[in-house]
Design a protein around this motif. Sequence first.
Motif, PDB file in Angstrom:
ATOM      1  N   ASP A  46     -17.212  -8.506  -1.534  1.00 41.22           N
ATOM      2  CA  ASP A  46     -18.637  -8.830  -1.649  1.00 41.22           C
ATOM      3  C   ASP A  46     -19.273  -8.135  -2.854  1.00 41.22           C
ATOM      4  O   ASP A  46     -20.139  -8.704  -3.526  1.00 41.22           O
ATOM      5  CB  ASP A  46     -19.389  -8.432  -0.376  1.00 41.22           C
ATOM      6  N   SER A 101     -20.607 -15.808  -0.519  1.00 41.70           N
ATOM      7  CA  SER A 101     -21.604 -16.216   0.463  1.00 41.70           C
ATOM      8  C   SER A 101     -21.339 -15.461   1.762  1.00 41.70           C
ATOM      9  O   SER A 101     -20.371 -14.694   1.870  1.00 41.70           O
ATOM     10  CB  SER A 101     -21.538 -17.730   0.710  1.00 41.70           C
ATOM     11  N   LYS A 102     -22.159 -15.695   2.744  1.00 40.75           N
ATOM     12  CA  LYS A 102     -22.001 -15.000   4.029  1.00 40.75           C
ATOM     13  C   LYS A 102     -20.873 -15.588   4.870  1.00 40.75           C
ATOM     14  O   LYS A 102     -20.472 -15.002   5.871  1.00 40.75           O
ATOM     15  CB  LYS A 102     -23.297 -15.075   4.826  1.00 40.75           C
ATOM     16  N   GLY A 115     -23.883 -20.565   3.605  1.00 42.24           N
ATOM     17  CA  GLY A 115     -24.545 -19.683   2.659  1.00 42.24           C
ATOM     18  C   GLY A 115     -24.510 -20.195   1.237  1.00 42.24           C
ATOM     19  O   GLY A 115     -24.539 -19.418   0.282  1.00 42.24           O
ATOM     20  N   LYS A 168     -17.330 -16.265   6.000  1.00 43.98           N
ATOM     21  CA  LYS A 168     -16.014 -15.661   5.848  1.00 43.98           C
ATOM     22  C   LYS A 168     -15.041 -16.320   6.825  1.00 43.98           C
ATOM     23  O   LYS A 168     -15.360 -16.544   7.991  1.00 43.98           O
ATOM     24  CB  LYS A 168     -16.068 -14.160   6.134  1.00 43.98           C
ATOM     25  N   GLN A 213     -16.832 -15.824  10.354  1.00 44.71           N
ATOM     26  CA  GLN A 213     -17.538 -16.958  10.958  1.00 44.71           C
ATOM     27  C   GLN A 213     -16.577 -18.096  11.310  1.00 44.71           C
ATOM     28  O   GLN A 213     -16.948 -19.009  12.035  1.00 44.71           O
ATOM     29  CB  GLN A 213     -18.623 -17.473   9.999  1.00 44.71           C
TER      30      GLN A 213
END
Length: 393
Positions: A128, A134-135, A288, A137, A161
């Motif tokens: 990151d 982005s958020k 994201g 993963k 995620q």
Amino acid sequence: MRNILLFIISTCFCAQMSAQVIYETLDSRKLNAKRDLKIKLPKNYDPNSELKHPVIIVFDGEYLFEPVNGQVSFQTHFDEMPESIVVGVIQGEERFYDSYFDEVSGLPVESGDRFYKFVEQELLPYIDNNYNTSKFKVAVGHNLMGNFINAFLFHEEPVFQAYINLSPDFKGTMSQNVATRLEWLDKDIFYYMATSDGDIAPIRETIINTNDILKTYENQHLTYYFDELKGDSHYQLVTGALSKAMDRIFELYKPLDDKEIKEKVLPYEGTLDDYIVDRYERIDDLFGIFKPISEVELQQLITVAEERKDLESVYKIGKLANKLDPSSSFGTYYMAQYAERQGKTKKAVKLYESAMTLNEMSHINKEFIMSHVESLNVVADDTETEDDGDEEN
């Protein structure tokens, strides 16, 4: 045969992109050792861009990185998934220690717990901090590491995620623990699991039993997919399962297709501009990343609106198109269509003439628009007023 073709295609993409793989070594305090990484950045990656990319962490990176990288390269080439950063963790002889688990719960303990903390507290922050991420993963694990990646679900805020479990060798009560966790999720999670009829018998049996439980869940936060491949061994199933997993996890990212139009767009209750805006807001929320709505998709919505005899959607799609690209004639043309069908002839002519000053659409040129204007019989009508002044905006 299909799996063989997928393997060949993926291998070709791997060979083409291998020169762009970055090899890094991360010094870990949690492991008190160095770990080698393979990192594949998107083809046109720009460190100064505001564009963010999902991150795919591949365990057993010494043999699983290339199949994952090939599949990602293949699907991003056809815009079926977002351009992503693929990170392979080289484990080699450390794999047994990395996956060390409690025999009762199946959760990481001792060296396995240290490896867990390395991933959560060192690897992911490192990626990151050094790349445009982005958020969203994704964790990819096979066999023992398929069991291991499930531990990340039990964090109060799940670390990943999306979870791609390739013939996971569930240990202890891990499968039951996973089932309980997924039943009570309050965060959006994608969960994929695969086995095959040629898989290792005890592993396959546990996976099948776990699927029997998970497929009954109706938790709105869980998006669950399962595949039982035919004719593949424990190792051969990897390539075919990866193809299906990526295809399904990033299904929302793809452009509108016939299936979605038939099942979701056509019966949608409301105007179709709301449907497409909500769809792309979900892409932003889940992955994201920002993805623009294409003119092709807007045209597909116009076609559906006309099929539904939904003039209001035609008008609102036109307004949305103008907002997205004021320089295109698309929006103004379809707002003119709406006005014409509403019997507002003077307004329709005005909008058609305005459309002719803008950039042409791929399928409608200025001559075609002019033919509309010439075919209209414009007559003075005292009852027709300019009460819709916002239609051109």
